[in-house]
Design an enzyme around this catalytic site. Sequence first.
Site, short mmCIF file in Angstrom:
data_model
loop_
_atom_site.label_atom_id
_atom_site.label_comp_id
_atom_site.label_asym_id
_atom_site.label_seq_id
_atom_site.Cartn_x
_atom_site.Cartn_y
_atom_site.Cartn_z
N ARG A 1 0.85 -1.21 0.00
CA ARG A 1 0.00 0.00 0.00
C ARG A 1 0.88 1.26 0.00
NH1 ARG A 1 -2.06 1.75 5.98
NH2 ARG A 1 -0.40 0.80 7.20
N PHE B 1 -14.25 -2.74 0.53
CA PHE B 1 -15.20 -1.75 0.05
C PHE B 1 -15.17 -1.59 -1.47
CE2 PHE B 1 -13.88 0.18 4.31
CZ PHE B 1 -14.77 -0.62 5.00
N GLU C 1 -18.33 4.68 -1.40
CA GLU C 1 -17.50 3.97 -2.38
C GLU C 1 -18.20 3.74 -3.72
OE1 GLU C 1 -16.09 3.12 1.74
OE2 GLU C 1 -18.03 2.98 0.74
N HIS D 1 -5.32 -3.00 1.79
CA HIS D 1 -5.79 -3.76 2.97
C HIS D 1 -6.52 -5.04 2.57
CE1 HIS D 1 -4.85 0.16 4.58
NE2 HIS D 1 -4.94 -0.29 5.80
N ARG E 1 -1.57 -4.42 3.65
CA ARG E 1 -1.23 -3.56 4.78
C ARG E 1 0.09 -3.97 5.43
NH1 ARG E 1 -4.98 -3.19 10.27
NH2 ARG E 1 -3.87 -1.47 11.29
N ASP F 1 -8.31 -5.40 12.38
CA ASP F 1 -9.60 -4.90 11.89
C ASP F 1 -10.64 -6.02 11.79
OD1 ASP F 1 -8.50 -2.45 11.76
OD2 ASP F 1 -8.50 -2.26 9.59
#
Length: 312
Positions: free
Chosen positions: A10, A83, A58, A109, A167, A117
């Site tokens: 990322r 998303f 999104e 991610h 990530r 998360d």
Amino acid sequence: MSEVKKIATRESYGNALAELGAEYPNLVVLDADLAGATKTGVFKKAFPDRHIDCGIAEGNMMGVAAGLSTAGKIPFASTFAMFAAGRAFEQVRNSIGYPHMNVKIGATHAGISVGEDGASHQCNEDIALMRTIPGMVVINPADDVEAKAAVKAAIDYVGPVYLRFGRLAVPVINDPADYKFELGKGITLREGKDVTIIATGLEVSESLEAAKLLESDGISAEVINIHTIKPLDEELVVAAAKKTGKVVTVEEHSIIGGLGGAVAEVLAEKAPTKMLRIGVMDTFGESGPAKALIEKYGLDAKSIYEKVKAWL
């Protein structure tokens, strides 16, 4: 011995966009209130007039990106994989895929290594979802060098592209001085004769380590990096299968519909071969440190080594 450099892809994504911004004045970057996490904030700092924060919407962002592409812009719509591929699937399919818009989707991610998360954000289905959209190119780079090259290749390609970034910081395995990215072409990183390990994303470095462990047991493993899952390098996959007669796929994604599925489809038609798929086994993830999750779900080098050895 010097420690291997590790960088999250990322980070590579954000840096590549900023580096290429001056070369491509029609490059615009969209984000969904996550510029800090997706690292597109680096581009925003360099080119504030070409960065659009669409907020936590999104689906709308995908529509905006599609519209910008009709005006000659090269938009990169950026958000978490969950998303981008999950929440906005309908807009990606109908507003980007169906009219074959020149839109690039930067999905960060991805996979189980999102860590703390938890399952709601750990997207292990995105490759499967994006592969089903006609004309969508799907890229899952293995390290910093490959990720930056993939962004450049996506800009130069005319059509929709889904780029998958992680990530977790991963080892830099490619030499920027002689690395060449070719869309739709896999890379043989290690020659072998007993088994072929085909890996993608962060599992490429883990598979290379697993191959070293196998070698200590007298097992010669060929390791192939598949960065472009769609279109898949069918020629390389078939040749490798015929060479060793045994194929193992390794991915930080569900074994259903991802790299394992793509390879199995090709081999079933062109070179029926014994296969082992290593990945997330039809289950949701959980909250926890990324490295601990990689180990628990059997995606670390030691687990790959043990699974391949037992299978052989």
